[in-house]
Design a protein around this motif. Structure first.
Motif, PDB file in Angstrom:
ATOM      1  N   GLU A   1       9.315 -95.638  -2.686  1.00  0.00           N
ATOM      2  CA  GLU A   1       9.219 -93.941  -3.691  1.00  0.00           C
ATOM      3  C   GLU A   1       8.278 -93.291  -2.987  1.00  0.00           C
ATOM      4  OE1 GLU A   1      10.152 -92.038  -5.889  1.00  0.00           O
ATOM      5  OE2 GLU A   1      10.714 -93.686  -7.404  1.00  0.00           O
ATOM      6  N   MET A   2       8.866 -92.134  -3.094  1.00  0.00           N
ATOM      7  CA  MET A   2       7.622 -90.412  -2.567  1.00  0.00           C
ATOM      8  C   MET A   2       6.055 -90.693  -3.166  1.00  0.00           C
ATOM      9  SD  MET A   2       9.227 -89.475  -0.235  1.00  0.00           S
ATOM     10  CE  MET A   2       8.330 -88.187  -0.033  1.00  0.00           C
ATOM     11  N   PRO A   3       4.995 -91.053  -2.070  1.00  0.00           N
ATOM     12  CA  PRO A   3       3.776 -91.375  -2.349  1.00  0.00           C
ATOM     13  C   PRO A   3       2.953 -90.188  -3.683  1.00  0.00           C
ATOM     14  CG  PRO A   3       3.897 -91.476   0.130  1.00  0.00           C
ATOM     15  CD  PRO A   3       4.741 -91.120  -0.900  1.00  0.00           C
TER      16      PRO A   3
ATOM     17  N   LEU B   1      -8.569 -89.099  -8.600  1.00  0.00           N
ATOM     18  CA  LEU B   1      -7.268 -89.546  -8.172  1.00  0.00           C
ATOM     19  C   LEU B   1      -6.921 -87.954  -7.719  1.00  0.00           C
ATOM     20  CD1 LEU B   1      -5.125 -90.687  -6.179  1.00  0.00           C
ATOM     21  CD2 LEU B   1      -4.229 -91.304  -9.136  1.00  0.00           C
ATOM     22  N   MET B   2      -6.910 -86.579  -8.161  1.00  0.00           N
ATOM     23  CA  MET B   2      -6.112 -85.485  -7.633  1.00  0.00           C
ATOM     24  C   MET B   2      -6.760 -84.824  -6.568  1.00  0.00           C
ATOM     25  SD  MET B   2      -6.121 -82.645 -10.393  1.00  0.00           S
ATOM     26  CE  MET B   2      -5.367 -83.227 -11.626  1.00  0.00           C
ATOM     27  N   HIS B   3      -8.485 -84.995  -6.220  1.00  0.00           N
ATOM     28  CA  HIS B   3      -9.229 -84.181  -4.774  1.00  0.00           C
ATOM     29  C   HIS B   3      -8.993 -85.622  -3.909  1.00  0.00           C
ATOM     30  CE1 HIS B   3      -9.813 -80.994  -7.387  1.00  0.00           C
ATOM     31  NE2 HIS B   3      -9.800 -81.809  -8.906  1.00  0.00           N
ATOM     32  N   SER B   4      -8.736 -86.910  -4.160  1.00  0.00           N
ATOM     33  CA  SER B   4      -9.226 -87.825  -3.298  1.00  0.00           C
ATOM     34  C   SER B   4      -7.792 -87.608  -2.182  1.00  0.00           C
ATOM     35  CB  SER B   4      -8.954 -89.122  -3.777  1.00  0.00           C
ATOM     36  OG  SER B   4      -8.529 -89.397  -3.833  1.00  0.00           O
ATOM     37  N   LYS B   5      -7.771 -88.697  -1.152  1.00  0.00           N
ATOM     38  CA  LYS B   5      -6.977 -89.007   0.179  1.00  0.00           C
ATOM     39  C   LYS B   5      -5.957 -90.043  -0.716  1.00  0.00           C
ATOM     40  CE  LYS B   5      -9.032 -86.640   4.163  1.00  0.00           C
ATOM     41  NZ  LYS B   5      -9.076 -87.071   5.194  1.00  0.00           N
ATOM     42  N   ILE B   6      -5.997 -90.190  -1.435  1.00  0.00           N
ATOM     43  CA  ILE B   6      -5.973 -91.507  -2.150  1.00  0.00           C
ATOM     44  C   ILE B   6      -4.157 -90.965  -1.564  1.00  0.00           C
ATOM     45  CG2 ILE B   6      -5.337 -93.140  -4.114  1.00  0.00           C
ATOM     46  CD1 ILE B   6      -8.455 -92.650  -4.443  1.00  0.00           C
ATOM     47  N   GLY B   7      -3.478 -92.278  -1.035  1.00  0.00           N
ATOM     48  CA  GLY B   7      -1.388 -92.298  -1.491  1.00  0.00           C
ATOM     49  C   GLY B   7      -0.822 -91.163  -0.683  1.00  0.00           C
ATOM     50  N   ILE B   8      -2.200 -89.933  -0.462  1.00  0.00           N
ATOM     51  CA  ILE B   8      -1.069 -89.256   0.596  1.00  0.00           C
ATOM     52  C   ILE B   8      -2.134 -88.782   1.993  1.00  0.00           C
ATOM     53  CG2 ILE B   8      -0.082 -87.532  -0.873  1.00  0.00           C
ATOM     54  CD1 ILE B   8      -2.707 -85.501  -1.374  1.00  0.00           C
ATOM     55  N   GLY B   9      -3.024 -89.488   2.042  1.00  0.00           N
ATOM     56  CA  GLY B   9      -4.039 -89.144   3.367  1.00  0.00           C
ATOM     57  C   GLY B   9      -4.367 -90.563   3.765  1.00  0.00           C
ATOM     58  N   TYR B  10      -4.794 -90.191   5.124  1.00  0.00           N
ATOM     59  CA  TYR B  10      -4.818 -91.530   6.183  1.00  0.00           C
ATOM     60  C   TYR B  10      -6.425 -91.513   6.474  1.00  0.00           C
ATOM     61  CZ  TYR B  10      -0.263 -91.158   6.412  1.00  0.00           C
ATOM     62  OH  TYR B  10       1.531 -91.894   6.451  1.00  0.00           O
TER      63      TYR B  10
ATOM     64  N   VAL C   1      -4.375 -93.646   2.955  1.00  0.00           N
ATOM     65  CA  VAL C   1      -5.982 -94.374   2.016  1.00  0.00           C
ATOM     66  C   VAL C   1      -5.175 -95.003   0.485  1.00  0.00           C
ATOM     67  CG1 VAL C   1      -7.486 -94.079   0.713  1.00  0.00           C
ATOM     68  CG2 VAL C   1      -6.541 -92.141   2.693  1.00  0.00           C
ATOM     69  N   LYS C   2      -5.339 -96.223   0.351  1.00  0.00           N
ATOM     70  CA  LYS C   2      -4.794 -97.451  -0.185  1.00  0.00           C
ATOM     71  C   LYS C   2      -4.972 -96.519  -2.398  1.00  0.00           C
ATOM     72  CE  LYS C   2      -3.178-100.227   2.258  1.00  0.00           C
ATOM     73  NZ  LYS C   2      -0.945-100.938   1.702  1.00  0.00           N
ATOM     74  N   PHE C   3      -4.665 -96.971  -3.133  1.00  0.00           N
ATOM     75  CA  PHE C   3      -4.421 -96.930  -4.135  1.00  0.00           C
ATOM     76  C   PHE C   3      -6.017 -97.419  -5.624  1.00  0.00           C
ATOM     77  CE2 PHE C   3      -0.511 -94.424  -3.795  1.00  0.00           C
ATOM     78  CZ  PHE C   3      -0.777 -93.267  -5.221  1.00  0.00           C
ATOM     79  N   ARG C   4      -5.967 -98.249  -4.466  1.00  0.00           N
ATOM     80  CA  ARG C   4      -6.605 -99.576  -4.956  1.00  0.00           C
ATOM     81  C   ARG C   4      -8.240 -99.532  -4.800  1.00  0.00           C
ATOM     82  NH1 ARG C   4      -4.036-105.122  -3.584  1.00  0.00           N
ATOM     83  NH2 ARG C   4      -2.579-103.938  -1.610  1.00  0.00           N
ATOM     84  N   SER C   5      -8.041 -98.357  -3.616  1.00  0.00           N
ATOM     85  CA  SER C   5      -9.956 -97.537  -3.372  1.00  0.00           C
ATOM     86  C   SER C   5     -10.094 -96.252  -4.689  1.00  0.00           C
ATOM     87  CB  SER C   5      -9.483 -96.695  -1.549  1.00  0.00           C
ATOM     88  OG  SER C   5      -8.875 -96.031  -2.347  1.00  0.00           O
ATOM     89  N   LEU C   6      -9.133 -96.491  -5.088  1.00  0.00           N
ATOM     90  CA  LEU C   6      -9.789 -95.395  -6.349  1.00  0.00           C
ATOM     91  C   LEU C   6     -10.701 -96.066  -7.594  1.00  0.00           C
ATOM     92  CD1 LEU C   6      -9.019 -92.963  -8.094  1.00  0.00           C
ATOM     93  CD2 LEU C   6      -7.479 -94.136  -9.425  1.00  0.00           C
ATOM     94  N   LEU C   7     -10.642 -97.340  -6.999  1.00  0.00           N
ATOM     95  CA  LEU C   7     -11.515 -98.290  -8.193  1.00  0.00           C
ATOM     96  C   LEU C   7     -12.855 -99.004  -6.680  1.00  0.00           C
ATOM     97  CD1 LEU C   7      -8.541-100.559 -10.177  1.00  0.00           C
ATOM     98  CD2 LEU C   7      -9.885 -98.137 -10.379  1.00  0.00           C
TER      99      LEU C   7
END
Length: 475
Positions: free
Chosen positions: A423-425, A448-457, A467-473
């Motif tokens: 899927e598209m991130p 999540l909205m203001h982070s690089k998770i899923g779209i940044g490096y 940047v992984k989604f798991r880093s959210l937690l």
């Protein structure tokens, strides 16, 4: 002993052989005419065309038609109508439409048969716009519109949910002096009912009776179906009483509408009584009746009764559809009978029943809520070779996990999707943000909205990692 081939004899033989589908004999007569120097008339050509078209020798008919176009005897309206009929029968509607336009070039006026043949073909192909355009063209040219043409236009508009437009055509038909029939009334009543306009549907139903038409079992069926869909169950039951008292046949559609309506309203025992009554009334039960009752039983927690009905369905030789399995799989998961749900899924696959997006949704939600996200993903991968690719499968799973407070599992799944390039991130981020907000996790949604998770490096020396989604937690 031979006989003299005359024009009259040739025409009679060609007409008879054509009607009987005896193409070889028909062509023999045609050859004998040439051998005897008998010049074919317009009637001869038209009888020949009709014989060839009736036997689906379309290419041969085309050659005869070309001879006419280039010869002394030109095609008339009957010739064109015959070829148009042939093209329509062969599924070549575009060619038939081109012939209609060719008639204008040679100053031939199409008649009601021309238009009706084309309208029937367009209707059969689901091309209701062309069907409507031909109807309007008939009106513009002052051509008589036959009753069946009105029926096709009203039917086409109703199939597209345009009940008001269909009603306008219906009124035009009445004003033109064309008598309506039960089928046209029923089509329009059904359309109004499906559009949620039950007042108009009942008004038209009463008008049909006032106009001297006796409603049939289909007419009563569509009224009852509409009432049930709009929650007016007591009124629907009154129609059932009326039909019983007046010996009006009650068909399976009538019963399935009532069973479904009562079931959805929680009146499951009443639905079951009607289901059993069908046997007494010699009304064969179809998949719709079974599915309606199975759905009602499963949704009110009586899943064992639903399963018993499922087995009975098989015993009676009634088709168990993908919808039947979907209802039961969902019901079993709700009752935490996960392994039984999985067995039903496997049974469905083994029987060669192709899953739908809805059936996978029932399965994946059940698996996710029981902590078996990986298993759901594995099944999704297995579906791809079968041509089943549910568009919102991952979104549905992420949403249900967030609602259940399993944000960690949702993030793990989101990372897995991105890692596999499924899927598209950006789309997954949006789904996860919305799911978190709806589940009451506004803080995590904002993070999540203001982070690089899923779209940044992040860079570590020369190594670039998403940047992984798991880093959210993690922070």
């Amino acid at each position: 002993m031979g006989f003299v081939m005359t024009m009259s004899a040739a025409n009679s033989l060609i007409k008879i052989f054509g009607e009987l589908g005896m193409v070889e004999e028909l062509l023999w007569v045609w050859r004998r005419m040439k051998d005897n120097g008998v010049e074919p008339s317009l009637y001869t050509f038209n009888f020949l065309l009709n014989g060839l078209v009736s036997s689906m020798f379309i290419e041969s008919a085309e050659r005869v038609f070309e001879v006419m176009e280039n010869g002394k005897i030109r095609p008339d309206v009957v010739s064109y109508n015959t070829m148009i009929k042939g093209y329509c029968k062969a599924g070549k509607t575009l060619k038939a439409m081109k012939l209609l336009r060719a008639m204008e070039i040679v100053n031939l006026e199409p008649d009601k048969i021309t238009y009706l043949t084309l309208m029937q073909a367009c209707y059969s192909e689901g091309n209701f716009d062309s069907c409507l355009a031909l109807y309007h063209e008939m009106g513009e040219k002052g051509c008589e519109v036959p009753p069946h043409a009105y029926s096709l236009v009203v039917g086409g508009l109703c199939k597209e949910g345009k009940c008001l437009e269909g009603h306008v055509v219906f009124e035009n038909m009445i004003q033109s002096g064309v008598k309506a029939n039960v089928a046209v009334y029923t089509t329009l009543i059904d359309a109004f009912a499906k559009c949620g306009k039950m007042g108009e549907a009942i008004e038209l139903f009463e008008r049909m009776k006032t106009d001297g038409f006796e409603p049939d079992e289909v007419s009563y069926g569509v009224i009852v179906n509409g009432l049930c869909k709009s929650g007016r169950l007591d009124e629907a039951m009154e129609y059932l009483k009326f039909c019983r008292a007046n010996e009006v046949a009650v068909n399976a559609m009538f019963y399935s509408s009532l069973i479904d309506g009562l079931g959805k309203a929680g009146r499951v025992d009443e639905a079951r009584t009607l289901f059993e009554e069908m046997v007494e009334k010699d009304c064969p039960r179809d998949s719709y009746c079974y599915n309606a009752l199975i759905d009602a039983l499963a949704k009110c927690g009586r899943v064992n009764e639903a399963l018993a009905l499922f087995r009975r369905m098989e015993d009676e030789g009634c088709d168990q559809t993908v919808y039947t399995y979907t209802i039961l799989i969902s019901g079993l998961f709700k009752e935490r009978k996960n392994e039984e749900a999985m067995k039903l899924w496997d049974m469905m696959i083994d029987k060669g029943i192709t899953p739908t997006a809805a059936s996978f949704r029932a399965l994946s939600i059940g698996l996710c809520l029981s902590g078996k996200v990986t298993r759901a993903c594995k099944i999704l991968d297995d579906l791809a070779p079968m041509g089943v690719i549910p568009d919102t499968a991952f979104e549905d799973m992420i949403t249900v996990l967030c609602k259940a407070g399993r944000v960690k599992d949702a993030c793990k799944l989101a990372d897995g999707i991105v890692d596999r390039g499924r899927e598209m991130p950006g789309r997954i981020r949006t789904v996860l943000i919305n799911a978190l907000r709806k589940a009451g996790n506004a803080d995590l949604a904002m993070k999540l909205m203001h982070s690089k998770i899923g779209i940044g490096y992040d860079r570590m020396g020369s190594i670039k990692r998403r940047v992984k989604f798991r880093s959210l937690l993690e922070s």
